[in-house]
Enzyme design. Structure first.
Site, short mmCIF file in Angstrom:
data_model
loop_
_atom_site.label_atom_id
_atom_site.label_comp_id
_atom_site.label_asym_id
_atom_site.label_seq_id
_atom_site.Cartn_x
_atom_site.Cartn_y
_atom_site.Cartn_z
N GLU A 61 -13.74 -36.79 11.77
CA GLU A 61 -14.87 -37.67 11.42
C GLU A 61 -14.65 -38.09 9.97
O GLU A 61 -14.80 -37.27 9.07
CB GLU A 61 -16.20 -36.92 11.56
CG GLU A 61 -16.50 -36.41 12.95
CD GLU A 61 -16.82 -37.53 13.91
OE1 GLU A 61 -17.15 -38.64 13.46
OE2 GLU A 61 -16.71 -37.31 15.12
N CYS A 82 -21.64 -41.47 5.17
CA CYS A 82 -20.47 -42.00 5.88
C CYS A 82 -20.85 -43.23 6.70
O CYS A 82 -20.08 -44.18 6.80
CB CYS A 82 -19.85 -40.93 6.77
SG CYS A 82 -21.02 -40.19 7.92
P1 NDP Z 1 -12.97 -34.60 1.37
O1 NDP Z 1 -12.01 -35.23 2.28
O2 NDP Z 1 -12.68 -34.57 -0.07
O3 NDP Z 1 -13.24 -33.08 1.79
C1 NDP Z 1 -13.68 -32.72 3.08
C2 NDP Z 1 -13.43 -31.26 3.31
O4 NDP Z 1 -12.02 -31.03 3.36
C3 NDP Z 1 -13.95 -30.36 2.18
O5 NDP Z 1 -14.43 -29.17 2.73
C4 NDP Z 1 -12.71 -30.12 1.38
O6 NDP Z 1 -12.77 -28.96 0.61
C5 NDP Z 1 -11.68 -29.98 2.48
N1 NDP Z 1 -10.30 -30.16 2.04
C6 NDP Z 1 -9.81 -30.76 0.91
N2 NDP Z 1 -8.46 -30.72 0.91
C7 NDP Z 1 -8.07 -30.10 2.04
C8 NDP Z 1 -6.82 -29.77 2.62
N3 NDP Z 1 -5.68 -30.08 2.02
N4 NDP Z 1 -6.80 -29.12 3.80
C9 NDP Z 1 -7.95 -28.81 4.44
N5 NDP Z 1 -9.17 -29.10 3.95
C10 NDP Z 1 -9.24 -29.73 2.77
O7 NDP Z 1 -14.34 -35.33 1.69
P2 NDP Z 1 -15.71 -35.19 0.95
O8 NDP Z 1 -16.18 -33.78 0.95
O9 NDP Z 1 -15.58 -35.89 -0.36
O10 NDP Z 1 -16.67 -36.01 1.91
C11 NDP Z 1 -16.87 -37.38 1.78
C12 NDP Z 1 -16.13 -38.14 2.86
O11 NDP Z 1 -16.53 -37.65 4.13
C13 NDP Z 1 -16.44 -39.60 2.86
O12 NDP Z 1 -15.27 -40.38 3.08
C14 NDP Z 1 -17.39 -39.75 4.02
O13 NDP Z 1 -17.43 -41.06 4.54
C15 NDP Z 1 -16.87 -38.74 4.98
N6 NDP Z 1 -17.89 -38.33 5.92
C16 NDP Z 1 -17.75 -38.65 7.24
C17 NDP Z 1 -18.71 -38.32 8.15
C18 NDP Z 1 -18.52 -38.63 9.60
O14 NDP Z 1 -19.18 -38.00 10.42
N7 NDP Z 1 -17.66 -39.54 10.00
C19 NDP Z 1 -19.94 -37.64 7.74
C20 NDP Z 1 -19.98 -37.31 6.35
C21 NDP Z 1 -18.98 -37.66 5.50
P3 NDP Z 1 -13.16 -29.07 -0.94
O15 NDP Z 1 -14.49 -29.74 -1.01
O16 NDP Z 1 -13.24 -27.66 -1.33
O17 NDP Z 1 -12.08 -29.86 -1.61
#
Ligand code: NDP
Length: 500
Positions: free
Chosen positions: A240, A274
């Site tokens: 997502e 999102c």
């Molecule tokens: P990120 O992609 O930065 O992070 C998402 C998750 O992935 C966090 O828990 C993060 O941990 C983790 N993560 C980061 N690097 C890695 C890796 N290499 N391997 C595995 N996990 C990793 O997204 P955001 O948290 O900034 O969220 C915002 C984004 O999410 C926006 O693009 C938004 O549109 C999308 N979104 C989509 C939704 C949907 O349902 N389609 C709903 C809500 C948001 P950490 O934070 O510790 O870096």
């Protein structure tokens, strides 16, 4: 339960409005994640063996516990994300609704059912059922730290899996509290665990061979990294990701309602949604009236951390630069800021920005901004609106305001997105029975609804021969005469031409 750690390092979660430390959490390393997955494997077998009815009761009790702790959860979300308490309450209510639906519908959607075998296999009793996968790793974002991961957690648990949840480093406390509330109603085994840490902790979860599926919500960029890690073990993933959703306003739309909904869709949660409205396409004849209503309303919005604020700060400090770049890029290319402007970016807040005359190829139109900014475009008709809406690699959701039901339905069907809401903003997100997910760079797979339950299962097909048929075609004793007879029957059944 959250995982007790042997790891020495910790990190702090901060209140993005005040900079104060909310709490300190352990950074779970690869070893700690591995141990959590091992515990989850054993817990998954126990949870699976409980059966549909007992799991349903446990999940409904989890729902009750979350409901009784709604205000505690909302205050924590408020502190970790900076969003208004009422928005945090609303988000928690939506999570509760999904948990309720998943618990009550899992058996009906996934339980064993008989399937008609067809004439050729009429002697077979056919059973289809959806079996749990084992251990599901859920990686969540910070912007809706309970609603979004719950879309995977509730459905994965209801389908009979154990879950290891890695919340965003900006909202770890929400994940820890969620696991604590679950452990209070399921104390026997760690069926839902939370592991805290930074990106590497999520990476360790995705690359662990004991994980049977990853449910990732976050940016498209990180989704690609997670997929690469999953590829190592052929671990399936539901992704997502982000979006660049549009709102289309038809000539005969209720403009007050459209302006109200578009503004909420664009600015609530400081635009960090999102499925937020990032672009608005308004049919020519309605453009001036709509823009005037939108700007009047937008001017009244004030960000802040107090109870009266319309929305909170930008949660992730790094996002400020992206928002600023998009506004400046649009203005440099000749756009007009009818509300706010470059000066609206005032760390940690961004005041409302409404831009017009923004070129289609500017970053404010093409890239996910994730801030309280909106671009408004005049189009000659719905066809042009749809064409521009669909001109993006993303395809998460969208909104249409129109006075004509048939026209709105037609545009909704042709919108390249996983969800479309007519005459309201994002109504589909509140309907637990509907699937949620995107196309293209917005991801693949579905959470929520029956599809969301099936996402965390594998279909299992079982046939049981009830009686032997006179002709056994899958035997070396098969005769030419028998084969001729079956060919004759197939011809009778399938060779005819169908007329319209
Ligand atoms: P990120 O992609 O930065 O992070 C998402 C998750 O992935 C966090 O828990 C993060 O941990 C983790 N993560 C980061 N690097 C890695 C890796 N290499 N391997 C595995 N996990 C990793 O997204 P955001 O948290 O900034 O969220 C915002 C984004 O999410 C926006 O693009 C938004 O549109 C999308 N979104 C989509 C939704 C949907 O349902 N389609 C709903 C809500 C948001 P950490 O934070 O510790 O870096």
């Amino acid at each position: 339960m959250s995982v007790a750690t042997e790891s020495t390092s910790t990190f702090e979660s901060l209140n993005p409005a005040t900079g104060e430390v909310v709490a300190e959490h352990p950074v779970q390393d690869e070893k700690a994640v591995g141990e959590a997955v091992e515990r989850a494997r054993e817990a998954a077998e126990w949870w699976q063996a409980l059966g549909w009815k007992e799991r349903r009761v446990r999940l409904l009790n989890f729902k009750g516990s979350l409901t009784r702790n709604l205000n505690r959860m909302a205050e924590l979300i408020h502190e970790e994300t900076g969003k208004p308490v009422q928005d945090a309450q609303l988000e928690t209510i939506m999570a509760i609704t999904h948990l309720d639906w998943a618990a009550k519908n899992a058996q009906k959607v996934l339980g064993p059912r008989s399937v008609f075998p067809g004439m050729v296999a009429i002697n077979q009793k056919c059973v289809l059922e959806y079996q749990s996968l084992g251990v599901v790793g859920v990686i969540g974002p910070w912007n809706y730290p309970i609603f979004t991961p719950m879309g995977s957690i509730a459905y994965a648990l209801a389908a009979g899996n154990a879950v290891v949840f890695k919340p965003s480093e900006f909202t770890p406390g929400v994940g820890v509290l969620l696991a604590e509330l679950f452990a209070a109603v399921v104390p026997e085994r760690p069926v839902l665990q939370t592991v805290t840490g930074l990106g590497a902790t999520g990476g360790a979860l995705a690359s662990h061979p004991g994980i049977n599926k990853i449910a990732f919500t976050g940016s498209t960029r990180t989704a690609k990294k997670v997929m690469a890690a999953c590829a190592e073990n052929l671990t399936p993933i539901v992704a997502e990701c982000g979006g660049k959703d549009a709102c289309i306003v038809d000539a005969d739309a209720d403009l007050d309602a459209a302006a109200d909904a578009a503004l909420w869709g664009a600015m609530s949660n400081a635009g960090q949604t999102c499925i937020g409205v990032e672009r608005i396409y308004v049919v020519d004849s309605a453009y001036d009236a709509f823009l005037s209503k939108l700007t009047d309303k937008a001017k009244d919005l004030r960000p802040g951390f107090d109870r009266e604020a319309a929305y909170g700060p930008i949660t992730m400090p790094g996002q400020m630069d992206i928002i600023e770049r998009h506004i400046k890029d649009a203005l440099d290319q000749g756009a007009t800021a009818v509300v706010g402007g470059a000066e609206s970016v005032r760390k940690p807040y961004v005041e409302p920005v409404v831009l017009t005359g923004v070129p289609d190829d500017s970053s404010a139109v093409c890239e996910e901004t994730f801030g309280p900014t909106i671009t408004v475009h005049k189009v000659k008709d719905l066809e042009e609106a749809l064409e521009k809406t669909n001109k993006t690699n993303y395809g998460l959701a969208g909104t249409i305001f129109s006075g004509n039901k048939a026209r709105a339905m037609d545009v909704a069907r042709r919108m390249r997105s996983g969800m479309t809401s007519i005459n309201a903003f994002a109504a589909f997100a509140q309907v637990a029975a509907l699937p949620f997910g995107g196309v293209g760079e917005s991801g693949f797979g579905r959470i929520h609804g029956a599809d969301g339950l099936r996402e965390f299962t594998r279909p299992k097909a079982i046939t049981r021969q009830r009686f032997a048929v006179p002709m056994n075609l899958t035997s070396f004793s098969r005769t030419e005469k028998e084969m001729a007879r079956i060919l004759q029957m197939v011809n009778m059944l399938h060779a005819k031409h169908y007329k319209r």
